[in-house]
Write an enzyme that holds these catalytic residues in place. Structure first.
Site: not given
Length: 273
Positions: A2-3, A111
């Site tokens: 996510p940016e 992750r």
């Protein structure tokens, strides 16, 4: 990962549900996903606190609680924060469950790179990973001259410079590629070689691309979802990112793919001189 547009979308969609609610219970399925502050653990700092407001700094989500405590959430590659109006059985990738007066917030991460830190609000900017971030690209005070000054001593390629969160906060691979394409600048150019006119074009491009990303509620390829579990729509507007080998939508030239700053980069060799 996510940016800025994705984290801003998470902030907006989460704030609607949880602002002013109190945290009644905390379930840590994987305790390493959270951290406290000095000698106080996460639960001690957070349990019973009321959620006052949600903010964002770069790619970080800030959840401000009463008693001067702030939660700093960084989604990293695959992290998600989802709100559920009713109790929900956590899935195998859910690491933290915050039970509120109304509903639950689940922090999940396939992750296991994402983290949530509890820290005194007065210290969260100075004594956390936020302290070294560059300026906010959508801040009215962020000017083309400021961008020029931050790139002036950077000998690395411009793509690598834009990915450096110390230079500018919030840009990642998607929006760096799209900004450089919109500005007509090759990602391989040394950052300090850009002319004043090119800097102005890049400044405008960065702001336009990020705002378009927010308006489309982010980009969803695989993992990103907003707090309601919904996908973003900016993928439909992408000009170069993820399109290596396809024709440029402006000139028809085949888009080229290369690796810069450890990330796959896509650009048009004709439009981006």
């Amino acid at each position: 990962m996510p940016e800025l547009p994705e984290v801003e979308t998470i902030r907006r969609t989460l704030a609607v549900h949880i602002t002013d609610l109190r945290i009644k219970d905390i379930s840590l399925k994987w305790p390493s996903a959270v951290s406290g502050w000095r000698d106080k653990d996460f639960k001690e700092l957070v349990l019973g606190r009321q959620i006052l407001a949600l903010d964002r700094r770069g790619k970080y989500l800030l959840i401000h609680l009463d008693e001067e405590i702030t939660l700093i959430a960084h989604m990293r590659m695959t992290g998600r924060l989802n709100y559920y109006p009713e109790p929900k059985e956590p899935d195998k990738h859910t690491h933290v469950v915050l039970t509120l007066e109304r509903g639950e917030v689940h922090f999940s991460d396939v992750r296991k790179f994402g983290r949530i830190q509890a820290i005194p609000t007065s210290l969260c900017i100075q004594e956390s990973s936020l302290s070294k971030l560059g300026p906010e690209p959508l801040d009215p005070q962020f000017t083309a001259n400021m961008l020029r000054d931050r790139l002036a001593k950077k000998k690395v390629n411009i793509k690598g410079a834009l990915l450096d969160q110390h230079v500018l906060a919030g840009l990642g691979n998607i929006y760096a590629d799209e900004s450089l394409f919109r500005a007509g600048i090759s990602p391989q150019r040394p950052a300090n070689s850009l002319t004043d006119e090119e800097i102005k074009h890049l400044h405008r491009a960065i702001q336009a691309v990020l705002q378009a990303g927010i308006d489309a509620r982010g980009t969803s390829f695989r993992d990103y979802r907003d707090a309601n579990g919904e996908k973003g729509q900016f993928e439909q507007a992408l000009q170069v990112y993820g399109r290596g080998g396809h024709p440029c939508r402006i000139c028809g030239e085949t888009l080229e793919r290369l690796r810069l700053a450890g990330r796959t980069t896509v650009y048009c060799p004709k439009c981006q001189k």
